[in-house]
Motif scaffolding. Structure first.
Motif, mmCIF file in Angstrom:
data_model
loop_
_atom_site.group_PDB
_atom_site.id
_atom_site.type_symbol
_atom_site.label_atom_id
_atom_site.label_comp_id
_atom_site.label_asym_id
_atom_site.label_seq_id
_atom_site.Cartn_x
_atom_site.Cartn_y
_atom_site.Cartn_z
ATOM 1 N N TYR A 1 9.440 -2.370 9.676
ATOM 2 C CA TYR A 1 9.537 -3.837 9.633
ATOM 3 C C TYR A 1 9.971 -4.421 10.973
ATOM 4 N N ALA A 2 10.830 -3.705 11.691
ATOM 5 C CA ALA A 2 11.315 -4.212 12.981
ATOM 6 C C ALA A 2 10.170 -4.388 13.976
ATOM 7 N N VAL A 3 9.116 -3.597 13.825
ATOM 8 C CA VAL A 3 7.934 -3.753 14.673
ATOM 9 C C VAL A 3 6.897 -4.651 13.994
ATOM 10 N N GLY A 4 6.671 -4.420 12.698
ATOM 11 C CA GLY A 4 5.601 -5.105 11.989
ATOM 12 C C GLY A 4 5.794 -6.592 11.814
ATOM 13 N N VAL A 5 7.012 -7.024 11.493
ATOM 14 C CA VAL A 5 7.244 -8.445 11.215
ATOM 15 C C VAL A 5 7.103 -9.311 12.473
ATOM 16 N N PRO A 6 7.720 -8.951 13.602
ATOM 17 C CA PRO A 6 7.494 -9.756 14.811
ATOM 18 C C PRO A 6 6.020 -9.761 15.246
ATOM 19 N N TYR A 7 5.340 -8.616 15.095
ATOM 20 C CA TYR A 7 3.910 -8.548 15.426
ATOM 21 C C TYR A 7 3.128 -9.508 14.532
ATOM 22 N N LEU A 8 3.455 -9.525 13.246
ATOM 23 C CA LEU A 8 2.798 -10.439 12.310
ATOM 24 C C LEU A 8 2.996 -11.895 12.731
ATOM 25 N N ALA A 9 4.214 -12.227 13.143
ATOM 26 C CA ALA A 9 4.496 -13.595 13.588
ATOM 27 C C ALA A 9 3.665 -13.952 14.816
ATOM 28 N N SER B 1 0.836 -1.201 0.000
ATOM 29 C CA SER B 1 0.000 0.000 0.000
ATOM 30 C C SER B 1 0.869 1.248 0.000
ATOM 31 N N GLY B 2 0.221 2.378 -0.203
ATOM 32 C CA GLY B 2 0.925 3.649 -0.135
ATOM 33 C C GLY B 2 1.072 4.169 1.281
ATOM 34 N N GLN B 3 0.582 3.402 2.236
ATOM 35 C CA GLN B 3 0.529 3.805 3.640
ATOM 36 C C GLN B 3 1.912 4.100 4.225
ATOM 37 N N THR B 4 2.850 3.207 3.999
ATOM 38 C CA THR B 4 4.174 3.397 4.591
ATOM 39 C C THR B 4 4.879 4.611 3.992
ATOM 40 N N PHE B 5 4.741 4.792 2.678
ATOM 41 C CA PHE B 5 5.353 5.954 2.040
ATOM 42 C C PHE B 5 4.775 7.240 2.616
ATOM 43 N N ALA B 6 3.454 7.278 2.764
ATOM 44 C CA ALA B 6 2.810 8.471 3.317
ATOM 45 C C ALA B 6 3.273 8.737 4.736
ATOM 46 N N ALA B 7 3.371 7.689 5.548
ATOM 47 C CA ALA B 7 3.790 7.866 6.940
ATOM 48 C C ALA B 7 5.201 8.436 7.026
ATOM 49 N N LEU B 8 6.106 7.944 6.183
ATOM 50 C CA LEU B 8 7.479 8.451 6.193
ATOM 51 C C LEU B 8 7.544 9.874 5.640
ATOM 52 N N LEU B 9 6.736 10.149 4.620
ATOM 53 C CA LEU B 9 6.696 11.494 4.066
ATOM 54 C C LEU B 9 6.140 12.491 5.084
ATOM 55 N N VAL B 10 5.095 12.084 5.793
ATOM 56 C CA VAL B 10 4.495 12.937 6.826
ATOM 57 C C VAL B 10 5.518 13.227 7.923
ATOM 58 N N GLY B 11 6.191 12.193 8.398
ATOM 59 C CA GLY B 11 7.191 12.407 9.447
ATOM 60 C C GLY B 11 8.304 13.330 8.996
ATOM 61 N N THR B 12 8.793 13.119 7.780
ATOM 62 C CA THR B 12 9.890 13.931 7.273
ATOM 63 C C THR B 12 9.469 15.382 7.058
ATOM 64 N N ALA B 13 8.286 15.586 6.500
ATOM 65 C CA ALA B 13 7.836 16.946 6.193
ATOM 66 C C ALA B 13 7.386 17.713 7.434
ATOM 67 N N LEU B 14 6.815 17.007 8.414
ATOM 68 C CA LEU B 14 6.257 17.688 9.586
ATOM 69 C C LEU B 14 7.220 17.785 10.758
ATOM 70 N N LEU C 1 1.957 0.522 14.154
ATOM 71 C CA LEU C 1 2.765 0.941 15.304
ATOM 72 C C LEU C 1 4.185 1.300 14.871
ATOM 73 N N GLY C 2 4.721 0.526 13.939
ATOM 74 C CA GLY C 2 6.049 0.812 13.409
ATOM 75 C C GLY C 2 6.090 2.143 12.675
ATOM 76 N N MET C 3 5.003 2.459 11.953
ATOM 77 C CA MET C 3 4.934 3.738 11.245
ATOM 78 C C MET C 3 4.942 4.912 12.214
ATOM 79 N N LEU C 4 4.290 4.742 13.334
ATOM 80 C CA LEU C 4 4.262 5.788 14.360
ATOM 81 C C LEU C 4 5.679 6.076 14.851
ATOM 82 N N LEU C 5 6.426 5.044 15.136
ATOM 83 C CA LEU C 5 7.808 5.211 15.582
ATOM 84 C C LEU C 5 8.689 5.754 14.461
ATOM 85 N N ALA C 6 8.505 5.205 13.255
ATOM 86 C CA ALA C 6 9.345 5.621 12.130
ATOM 87 C C ALA C 6 9.124 7.090 11.774
#
Length: 198
Positions: A145-153, A57-70, A109-114
């Motif tokens: 991924y460091a948060v998302g992958v273990p959560y997925l498991a 999805s475009g979700q991760t890109f948006a989250a990183l763009l939001v963090g960087t721009a804001l 949750l990983g996006m929030l931290l990232a």
């Protein structure tokens, strides 16, 4: 030395793109809400991944763009609003989903931290050049991924290796494309601002 150079350097020192908008509480509120909405809209751009409960999805890109721009604080608040509203039932997680009882919630949750980390780096100039932006996007993706992958498991009962195969490997090419887009977009935005100020 020309006087035109001074405003450009002062703009770039310790600022993020959002700081170029005149400061006010209304501005900050609008940026936080707008960043959450952008992430929610981008999350609807999805492509299912066969064998994985996590779509591209475009979700991760948006989250990183939001963090960087804001920046770190507003980026954190924006992604926190996105997460809390989605948990409360706003259908703006990937594929118009909501709630927290989903295998992909760890990525949110990983996006929030990232977003917080890349926002802090952007304030130190990490979005000003192509190479620094690339490093910032790679680090932000790694945090997700460091948060998302273990959560997925844990959420699915997969082994860690299975979770990597289902929740990381299929997304690497897409992440490289998103990083390339950011590498062009963010430094170009700063050059445009510098040109206008000069």
């Amino acid at each position: 030395m020309s006087t035109a150079a001074a405003p450009v350097s002062s703009l770039r020192s310790g600022t993020v793109l959002a700081d170029l908008i005149p400061a006010s509480r209304v501005r900050d509120l609008a940026l936080v809400v707008g960043g959450a909405a952008l992430t929610g809209l981008a999350a609807q751009l999805t492509v299912p991944v066969p064998g994985s409960p996590v779509p591209v999805s475009g979700q991760t890109f948006a989250a990183l763009l939001v963090g960087t721009a804001l920046g770190a604080r507003r980026g954190f608040l924006s992604l926190a609003l996105y997460a809390v509203a989605g948990m409360a039932g706003v259908p703006w997680f990937a594929e118009a989903s909501s709630g927290w009882a989903m295998p992909s919630f760890g990525y949110i949750l990983g996006m929030l931290l990232a977003a917080t980390v890349v926002g802090g780096l952007a304030r130190r100039g990490a979005d000003r050049s192509v190479l620094r932006t690339a490093g910032t996007m790679v680090l932000g993706s790694a945090i997700i991924y460091a948060v998302g992958v273990p959560y997925l498991a844990l959420a699915t009962g997969m082994s860690f290796g299975q979770a990597v195969a289902a929740g990381l490997t299929p997304f690497l090419i897409g992440d490289a494309l998103k990083a390339a887009l950011a590498m062009g977009l963010l430094p170009a935005s700063w050059k445009l601002v510098g040109g206008r100020q000069g």
